[in-house]
Write an enzyme that holds these catalytic residues in place. Structure first.
Site, PDB file in Angstrom:
ATOM      1  N   ASP A   7       0.059  45.433  46.900  1.00  0.00           N
ATOM      2  CA  ASP A   7      -1.209  45.780  47.593  1.00  0.00           C
ATOM      3  C   ASP A   7      -1.066  47.181  47.530  1.00  0.00           C
ATOM      4  O   ASP A   7      -0.238  47.948  47.115  1.00  0.00           O
ATOM      5  CB  ASP A   7      -0.909  45.435  49.294  1.00  0.00           C
ATOM      6  CG  ASP A   7      -2.177  45.844  50.157  1.00  0.00           C
ATOM      7  OD1 ASP A   7      -3.127  45.800  49.620  1.00  0.00           O
ATOM      8  OD2 ASP A   7      -1.749  46.268  51.207  1.00  0.00           O
ATOM      9  N   LEU A   8      -2.296  48.019  48.021  1.00  0.00           N
ATOM     10  CA  LEU A   8      -2.550  49.438  47.766  1.00  0.00           C
ATOM     11  C   LEU A   8      -2.442  50.276  49.255  1.00  0.00           C
ATOM     12  O   LEU A   8      -1.391  50.829  49.574  1.00  0.00           O
ATOM     13  CB  LEU A   8      -3.848  49.819  47.243  1.00  0.00           C
ATOM     14  CG  LEU A   8      -3.918  51.249  47.023  1.00  0.00           C
ATOM     15  CD1 LEU A   8      -3.098  51.911  46.007  1.00  0.00           C
ATOM     16  CD2 LEU A   8      -5.496  51.469  46.655  1.00  0.00           C
ATOM     17  N   ASP A   9      -3.329  49.813  50.003  1.00  0.00           N
ATOM     18  CA  ASP A   9      -3.432  50.558  51.279  1.00  0.00           C
ATOM     19  C   ASP A   9      -2.363  50.313  52.378  1.00  0.00           C
ATOM     20  O   ASP A   9      -2.257  48.982  52.707  1.00  0.00           O
ATOM     21  CB  ASP A   9      -4.830  50.277  51.935  1.00  0.00           C
ATOM     22  CG  ASP A   9      -6.081  50.632  51.115  1.00  0.00           C
ATOM     23  OD1 ASP A   9      -5.919  51.786  50.699  1.00  0.00           O
ATOM     24  OD2 ASP A   9      -7.061  49.876  51.066  1.00  0.00           O
ATOM     25  N   THR A  15      -3.250  55.205  53.119  1.00  0.00           N
ATOM     26  CA  THR A  15      -4.677  55.220  53.503  1.00  0.00           C
ATOM     27  C   THR A  15      -4.946  54.311  54.676  1.00  0.00           C
ATOM     28  O   THR A  15      -6.082  54.565  55.021  1.00  0.00           O
ATOM     29  CB  THR A  15      -5.428  54.802  52.153  1.00  0.00           C
ATOM     30  OG1 THR A  15      -4.651  53.721  51.606  1.00  0.00           O
ATOM     31  CG2 THR A  15      -5.699  55.684  51.114  1.00  0.00           C
ATOM     32  N   LYS A  43      -6.410  45.436  58.432  1.00  0.00           N
ATOM     33  CA  LYS A  43      -5.678  45.562  57.348  1.00  0.00           C
ATOM     34  C   LYS A  43      -5.774  44.370  56.459  1.00  0.00           C
ATOM     35  O   LYS A  43      -5.773  43.009  56.857  1.00  0.00           O
ATOM     36  CB  LYS A  43      -4.168  45.937  57.781  1.00  0.00           C
ATOM     37  CG  LYS A  43      -4.106  47.261  58.520  1.00  0.00           C
ATOM     38  CD  LYS A  43      -2.722  47.390  58.772  1.00  0.00           C
ATOM     39  CE  LYS A  43      -2.495  48.710  59.357  1.00  0.00           C
ATOM     40  NZ  LYS A  43      -0.984  48.986  59.894  1.00  0.00           N
ATOM     41  N   GLY A  44      -5.992  44.556  54.956  1.00  0.00           N
ATOM     42  CA  GLY A  44      -6.207  43.773  54.236  1.00  0.00           C
ATOM     43  C   GLY A  44      -7.471  43.109  53.903  1.00  0.00           C
ATOM     44  O   GLY A  44      -7.488  42.424  53.228  1.00  0.00           O
ATOM     45  N   ARG A  47     -14.235  45.227  53.539  1.00  0.00           N
ATOM     46  CA  ARG A  47     -14.892  46.079  54.119  1.00  0.00           C
ATOM     47  C   ARG A  47     -16.044  45.423  55.145  1.00  0.00           C
ATOM     48  O   ARG A  47     -16.349  45.576  56.336  1.00  0.00           O
ATOM     49  CB  ARG A  47     -15.830  47.001  53.346  1.00  0.00           C
ATOM     50  CG  ARG A  47     -16.526  48.240  53.909  1.00  0.00           C
ATOM     51  CD  ARG A  47     -17.162  49.220  52.947  1.00  0.00           C
ATOM     52  NE  ARG A  47     -16.140  49.593  51.869  1.00  0.00           N
ATOM     53  CZ  ARG A  47     -16.752  49.720  50.735  1.00  0.00           C
ATOM     54  NH1 ARG A  47     -17.826  50.127  50.361  1.00  0.00           N
ATOM     55  NH2 ARG A  47     -15.991  49.968  49.692  1.00  0.00           N
ATOM     56  N   SER A 112      -5.436  44.476  45.726  1.00  0.00           N
ATOM     57  CA  SER A 112      -6.020  45.104  46.763  1.00  0.00           C
ATOM     58  C   SER A 112      -7.480  44.498  47.129  1.00  0.00           C
ATOM     59  O   SER A 112      -8.262  44.298  46.249  1.00  0.00           O
ATOM     60  CB  SER A 112      -6.267  46.471  46.451  1.00  0.00           C
ATOM     61  OG  SER A 112      -7.006  47.103  47.404  1.00  0.00           O
ATOM     62  N   ALA A 113      -7.858  44.540  48.466  1.00  0.00           N
ATOM     63  CA  ALA A 113      -9.175  44.289  48.847  1.00  0.00           C
ATOM     64  C   ALA A 113      -9.992  45.346  48.585  1.00  0.00           C
ATOM     65  O   ALA A 113     -11.220  44.898  48.904  1.00  0.00           O
ATOM     66  CB  ALA A 113      -9.067  43.604  50.490  1.00  0.00           C
ATOM     67  N   SER A 114      -9.672  46.556  48.343  1.00  0.00           N
ATOM     68  CA  SER A 114     -10.284  47.750  48.354  1.00  0.00           C
ATOM     69  C   SER A 114     -11.390  47.895  47.054  1.00  0.00           C
ATOM     70  O   SER A 114     -10.748  47.643  46.100  1.00  0.00           O
ATOM     71  CB  SER A 114      -9.391  48.896  48.659  1.00  0.00           C
ATOM     72  OG  SER A 114     -10.360  50.058  48.410  1.00  0.00           O
ATOM     73  N   ASN A 116     -12.284  50.611  46.383  1.00  0.00           N
ATOM     74  CA  ASN A 116     -11.931  51.976  46.173  1.00  0.00           C
ATOM     75  C   ASN A 116     -10.573  52.185  45.562  1.00  0.00           C
ATOM     76  O   ASN A 116     -10.035  53.312  45.279  1.00  0.00           O
ATOM     77  CB  ASN A 116     -11.897  53.098  47.461  1.00  0.00           C
ATOM     78  CG  ASN A 116     -13.176  53.100  48.091  1.00  0.00           C
ATOM     79  OD1 ASN A 116     -14.205  53.563  47.179  1.00  0.00           O
ATOM     80  ND2 ASN A 116     -13.440  52.671  49.428  1.00  0.00           N
ATOM     81  N   LYS A 143      -8.784  38.261  51.207  1.00  0.00           N
ATOM     82  CA  LYS A 143      -7.362  37.912  51.997  1.00  0.00           C
ATOM     83  C   LYS A 143      -7.627  37.461  53.468  1.00  0.00           C
ATOM     84  O   LYS A 143      -8.636  38.075  54.175  1.00  0.00           O
ATOM     85  CB  LYS A 143      -6.506  39.038  52.034  1.00  0.00           C
ATOM     86  CG  LYS A 143      -5.935  39.585  50.777  1.00  0.00           C
ATOM     87  CD  LYS A 143      -5.155  40.865  50.943  1.00  0.00           C
ATOM     88  CE  LYS A 143      -4.857  41.458  49.666  1.00  0.00           C
ATOM     89  NZ  LYS A 143      -4.288  43.038  49.811  1.00  0.00           N
ATOM     90  N   GLU A 167       3.305  43.633  50.762  1.00  0.00           N
ATOM     91  CA  GLU A 167       2.138  43.701  51.673  1.00  0.00           C
ATOM     92  C   GLU A 167       2.552  44.226  53.084  1.00  0.00           C
ATOM     93  O   GLU A 167       3.439  44.143  53.607  1.00  0.00           O
ATOM     94  CB  GLU A 167       1.547  42.490  51.793  1.00  0.00           C
ATOM     95  CG  GLU A 167       0.397  41.957  51.158  1.00  0.00           C
ATOM     96  CD  GLU A 167      -0.938  42.667  51.593  1.00  0.00           C
ATOM     97  OE1 GLU A 167      -1.089  43.295  52.600  1.00  0.00           O
ATOM     98  OE2 GLU A 167      -2.097  42.523  50.696  1.00  0.00           O
ATOM     99  N   ASP A 168       1.469  45.174  53.483  1.00  0.00           N
ATOM    100  CA  ASP A 168       1.505  45.519  54.869  1.00  0.00           C
ATOM    101  C   ASP A 168       0.765  44.910  56.012  1.00  0.00           C
ATOM    102  O   ASP A 168       0.857  44.976  57.017  1.00  0.00           O
ATOM    103  CB  ASP A 168       1.237  47.106  55.004  1.00  0.00           C
ATOM    104  CG  ASP A 168      -0.136  47.136  54.948  1.00  0.00           C
ATOM    105  OD1 ASP A 168      -0.854  46.681  53.989  1.00  0.00           O
ATOM    106  OD2 ASP A 168      -0.990  48.248  55.568  1.00  0.00           O
TER     107      ASP A 168
HETATM  108  C1  BG6 Z   1      -7.839  46.897  52.342  1.00  0.00           C
HETATM  109  C2  BG6 Z   1      -7.554  47.477  53.621  1.00  0.00           C
HETATM  110  O1  BG6 Z   1      -6.810  47.274  51.509  1.00  0.00           O
HETATM  111  O2  BG6 Z   1      -8.997  47.281  51.701  1.00  0.00           O
HETATM  112  C3  BG6 Z   1      -8.508  47.200  54.488  1.00  0.00           C
HETATM  113  O3  BG6 Z   1      -6.366  47.321  54.058  1.00  0.00           O
HETATM  114  C4  BG6 Z   1      -9.985  47.685  53.899  1.00  0.00           C
HETATM  115  O4  BG6 Z   1      -8.392  48.083  55.519  1.00  0.00           O
HETATM  116  C5  BG6 Z   1     -10.162  47.159  52.628  1.00  0.00           C
HETATM  117  O5  BG6 Z   1     -11.100  47.294  54.930  1.00  0.00           O
HETATM  118  C6  BG6 Z   1     -11.361  47.306  51.814  1.00  0.00           C
HETATM  119  O6  BG6 Z   1     -11.621  48.452  51.455  1.00  0.00           O
HETATM  120  P1  BG6 Z   1     -12.853  49.238  50.843  1.00  0.00           P
HETATM  121  O7  BG6 Z   1     -12.008  50.654  50.400  1.00  0.00           O
HETATM  122  O8  BG6 Z   1     -13.515  48.493  49.931  1.00  0.00           O
HETATM  123  O9  BG6 Z   1     -13.545  49.534  52.085  1.00  0.00           O
HETATM  124 MG    MG Z   2      -2.737  46.936  52.936  1.00  0.00          MG
END
Ligand code: BG6
Ligand code: MG
Length: 218
Positions: A7-9, A15, A43-44, A47, A112-114, A116, A143, A167-168
């Site tokens: 996982d990233l964040d 972050t 977390k995870g 958005r 990662s779910a992000s 970004n 997730k 994973e955190d």
């Molecule tokens: C996850 C974070 O990695 O990404 C979440 O743990 C976050 O807190 C999710 O909401 C989505 O991220 P982003 O950058 O697409 O808003």
């Molecule tokens: Mg995370």
């Protein structure tokens, strides 16, 4: 063959605190009480799902247009926090573990779910370690659904039971477990109770432990 998925964040970079600050900012603006403990659930989680949770906490129902505007606002706020990120924000001993795995030719992916994730990996200079990057643009189910890790495993060409996930987040540990992967929690053992093993951070993870994982020991 074993593969490792990160996982990233909150695992590779710190972050998680920036996501919290950005949600807190919006929550304050909407007069919704929001604590770091509430943030554990975020977390995870994608958005969109985070905003749904926040509005549920505040008992608010809003139009699609307003919902979308707040999603953009939160992300712009978050982008402001991460704009100046560099390698100094990589969490302690992450490079040591990545280097160890790379020296042994272990395939690695980001899961990662992000949305970004890719720019953040670039900013901190870790992109080259990962043969596959699965992020919030690739998945349709967040997730705790295992989709993100299943996709990472399939891009690496490794079967799920041979994958180890770091994973955190509660949701991320649940996703790894439901994919049938080994789950390693990074954080508080009292929170990440469903993980196969939990470490406070990577400084607690030594080469013997990683070697054991590579040899199939839990
Ligand atoms: C996850 C974070 O990695 O990404 C979440 O743990 C976050 O807190 C999710 O909401 C989505 O991220 P982003 O950058 O697409 O808003
Ligand atoms: Mg995370």
């Amino acid at each position: 063959m074993k593969a490792f998925i990160f996982d990233l964040d909150g695992v590779i970079v710190d972050t998680a605190k920036y996501h919290y600050h950005a949600w807190k900012h919006l929550a304050d603006h909407l007069d919704i009480p929001f604590t770091e403990e509430d943030n554990e659930q975020f977390k995870g989680v994608s958005r969109k799902r985070c905003l749904e949770l926040l509005l549920e906490m505040g008992g608010l129902t809003v139009s699609q247009e307003q919902f979308d505007r707040w999603l953009v606002e939160k992300n712009e706020d978050y982008l402001g926090y991460i704009a100046k990120m560099d390698a100094s924000e990589i969490l302690p001993d992450v490079p040591r573990v990545l280097d160890f795995l790379r020296s042994r030719g272990v395939p690695m992916a980001l899961g990662s779910a992000s949305k970004n994730a890719k720019p953040i990996l670039e900013k901190v200079g870790l992109t080259e370690y990962f043969s596959a990057v699965v992020d919030g643009h690739d998945t349709t189910r967040a997730k705790p659904d295992p989709q993100v890790f299943e996709l990472a495993a399939s891009r690496l060409g490794v079967a799920a039971p041979s994958c180890v996930v770091f994973e955190d987040a509660l949701a991320g540990i649940a996703a790894a477990n439901s994919a049938g992967m080994t789950s390693i929690g990074i954080g508080d053992p009292e929170v990440l109770t469903e993980a196969d093993r939990v470490f406070r951070d990577f400084t607690e993870i030594d080469s013997d432990f990683i070697t054991g994982l590579l040899q199939g020991r839990p």
